[in-house]
Every structure is written in structure tokens, then in C-alpha cells.
Scaffold this motif. Structure first.
Motif, PDB file in Angstrom:
ATOM      1  N   TRP A 143       0.814  -1.213   0.000  1.00  0.00           N
ATOM      2  CA  TRP A 143       0.000   0.000   0.000  1.00  0.00           C
ATOM      3  C   TRP A 143       0.843   1.257   0.000  1.00  0.00           C
ATOM      4  O   TRP A 143       0.575   2.204  -0.728  1.00  0.00           O
ATOM      5  CB  TRP A 143      -0.925  -0.015   1.215  1.00  0.00           C
ATOM      6  CG  TRP A 143      -1.584   1.292   1.496  1.00  0.00           C
ATOM      7  CD1 TRP A 143      -2.632   1.836   0.812  1.00  0.00           C
ATOM      8  CD2 TRP A 143      -1.235   2.218   2.508  1.00  0.00           C
ATOM      9  NE1 TRP A 143      -2.956   3.053   1.351  1.00  0.00           N
ATOM     10  CE2 TRP A 143      -2.110   3.316   2.401  1.00  0.00           C
ATOM     11  CE3 TRP A 143      -0.273   2.241   3.500  1.00  0.00           C
ATOM     12  CZ2 TRP A 143      -2.044   4.414   3.241  1.00  0.00           C
ATOM     13  CZ3 TRP A 143      -0.211   3.323   4.349  1.00  0.00           C
ATOM     14  CH2 TRP A 143      -1.084   4.396   4.214  1.00  0.00           C
ATOM     15  N   ARG A 185      -3.288  -3.624  -4.469  1.00  0.00           N
ATOM     16  CA  ARG A 185      -4.616  -3.448  -5.064  1.00  0.00           C
ATOM     17  C   ARG A 185      -5.351  -2.280  -4.429  1.00  0.00           C
ATOM     18  O   ARG A 185      -5.993  -1.484  -5.116  1.00  0.00           O
ATOM     19  CB  ARG A 185      -5.427  -4.724  -4.900  1.00  0.00           C
ATOM     20  CG  ARG A 185      -6.837  -4.587  -5.429  1.00  0.00           C
ATOM     21  CD  ARG A 185      -7.525  -5.886  -5.450  1.00  0.00           C
ATOM     22  NE  ARG A 185      -7.237  -6.459  -6.740  1.00  0.00           N
ATOM     23  CZ  ARG A 185      -7.771  -7.574  -7.199  1.00  0.00           C
ATOM     24  NH1 ARG A 185      -8.600  -8.256  -6.443  1.00  0.00           N
ATOM     25  NH2 ARG A 185      -7.487  -8.027  -8.390  1.00  0.00           N
ATOM     26  N   ILE A 186      -5.250  -2.132  -3.102  1.00  0.00           N
ATOM     27  CA  ILE A 186      -5.877  -1.013  -2.408  1.00  0.00           C
ATOM     28  C   ILE A 186      -5.304   0.310  -2.902  1.00  0.00           C
ATOM     29  O   ILE A 186      -6.031   1.293  -3.080  1.00  0.00           O
ATOM     30  CB  ILE A 186      -5.711  -1.151  -0.882  1.00  0.00           C
ATOM     31  CG1 ILE A 186      -6.554  -2.317  -0.354  1.00  0.00           C
ATOM     32  CG2 ILE A 186      -6.079   0.151  -0.159  1.00  0.00           C
ATOM     33  CD1 ILE A 186      -6.260  -2.685   1.080  1.00  0.00           C
ATOM     34  N   ALA A 187      -3.980   0.317  -3.144  1.00  0.00           N
ATOM     35  CA  ALA A 187      -3.318   1.527  -3.616  1.00  0.00           C
ATOM     36  C   ALA A 187      -3.553   1.786  -5.102  1.00  0.00           C
ATOM     37  O   ALA A 187      -3.149   2.823  -5.627  1.00  0.00           O
ATOM     38  CB  ALA A 187      -1.820   1.435  -3.349  1.00  0.00           C
ATOM     39  N   GLY A 188      -4.208   0.852  -5.794  1.00  0.00           N
ATOM     40  CA  GLY A 188      -4.501   1.030  -7.206  1.00  0.00           C
ATOM     41  C   GLY A 188      -3.366   0.655  -8.133  1.00  0.00           C
ATOM     42  O   GLY A 188      -3.335   1.063  -9.294  1.00  0.00           O
ATOM     43  N   ARG A 189      -2.408  -0.145  -7.631  1.00  0.00           N
ATOM     44  CA  ARG A 189      -1.300  -0.624  -8.470  1.00  0.00           C
ATOM     45  C   ARG A 189      -1.538  -2.073  -8.833  1.00  0.00           C
ATOM     46  O   ARG A 189      -2.099  -2.822  -8.065  1.00  0.00           O
ATOM     47  CB  ARG A 189       0.022  -0.478  -7.721  1.00  0.00           C
ATOM     48  CG  ARG A 189       0.465   0.962  -7.558  1.00  0.00           C
ATOM     49  CD  ARG A 189       1.884   1.057  -7.017  1.00  0.00           C
ATOM     50  NE  ARG A 189       2.125   0.301  -5.807  1.00  0.00           N
ATOM     51  CZ  ARG A 189       1.819   0.720  -4.585  1.00  0.00           C
ATOM     52  NH1 ARG A 189       1.258   1.883  -4.406  1.00  0.00           N
ATOM     53  NH2 ARG A 189       2.083  -0.026  -3.532  1.00  0.00           N
ATOM     54  N   PRO A 190      -1.052  -2.467 -10.013  1.00  0.00           N
ATOM     55  CA  PRO A 190      -1.223  -3.882 -10.418  1.00  0.00           C
ATOM     56  C   PRO A 190      -0.363  -4.815  -9.606  1.00  0.00           C
ATOM     57  O   PRO A 190       0.617  -4.450  -9.063  1.00  0.00           O
ATOM     58  CB  PRO A 190      -0.795  -3.900 -11.884  1.00  0.00           C
ATOM     59  CG  PRO A 190      -0.001  -2.675 -12.100  1.00  0.00           C
ATOM     60  CD  PRO A 190      -0.413  -1.687 -11.050  1.00  0.00           C
TER      61      PRO A 190
END
Length: 135
Positions: free
Chosen positions: A50, A130-135
Motif C-alpha cells: 500500500w 490493489r488497495i493503492a490502485g497498483r497492479p
């Protein structure tokens, strides 16, 4: 960043102490160490996934709080206490076979106590990314 790590470490160590204090029985102590390490590893993976490029957050929460919380240094003494309490007479026909059995048992336990937290850390990392919006 050192003050962040030190402050976080104090919090993490206090939390670990609170979770494991007052437990001198190796049969109960080992599961608590395992629980602390699995929980801490999962949260560490989550924080690293994250926090990404936030070095201060990673230093405080990751290295500090969760580094202090996990207790791999407590694993060896707990395993040694447990090994000393085992009665291997029912498994062995000679002292050599009892020693071999104890060694295999301890190796298997240490592998499980390391492999599970690593796997949970990987899951935590994926979830944090995923929470941070990264793959």
C-alpha cells in the motif's frame, strides 16, 4: 527517518509483549509466536504494498511497528524449550533414532513457521497494492 523507526519499534515491541507476556509454557508460547509472526507478516506485506513510494510511512509502520511486532528472535528459544519438553521414547528404539526424529520434527516446524508468514506476507502485499490502485 531513524526517529520514525525507533518510535514505531517501541509501539510494535510493546504490542508483541502484550500479546505474548506471561506465557512460559512452550506448548502455548509457540502458537502465540506463530500467530504474531503470521499477523505481523501479513500486515507488513499490506503496508509495503500500500505505502509504495512513501518512505516515511514504510519506515514507521513497516520497519518500526511491524518489525518490532514480529518476533522471529523468540522462535529459537521457544523451539528449544519445546524440544526439551518432548518425550520421544515412544517414537524411538535407540537414542540415535530419537535424536533423528527430534531433528526432523524441529526442521519441519521451523519450515512451517517461516513458510506460512512469507505466504501471508505475499497475500498482504498483493492486497495492499490493489488497495493503492497498483497492479
Amino acid at each position: 527517518m531513524l526517529p520514525l523507526v525507533v518510535a514505531g519499534g517501541a509501539i510494535g515491541v510493546a504490542a508483541r509483549y502484550g500479546a505474548t507476556a506471561g506465557n512460559d509454557d512452550p506448548l502455548l508460547g509457540l502458537p502465540m509466536i506463530m500467530l504474531v509472526n503470521v499477523l505481523g507478516s501479513g500486515l507488513l506485506g499490506l503496508v509495503v504494498g500500500w505505502a509504495g513510494d512513501r518512505p516515511r510511512t514504510r519506515a514507521f509502520l513497516g520497519t518500526g511497528v511491524l518489525g518490532g511486532f514480529t518476533s522471529y528472535s523468540a522462535l529459537a528459544p521457544a523451539m528449544a524449550l519445546l524440544a526439551g519438553d518432548l518425550d520421544l521414547g515412544v517414537f524411538a528404539t535407540s537414542p540415535l533414532s530419537a535424536t533423528a526424529f527430534a531433528l526432523l520434527l524441529l526442521i519441519g516446524a521451523v519450515m512451517a513457521l517461516v513458510a506460512l508468514p512469507v505466504a501471508v506476507a505475499a497475500v498482504g502485499y498483493a492486497l495492499g497494492a490493489r488497495i493503492a490502485g497498483r497492479p
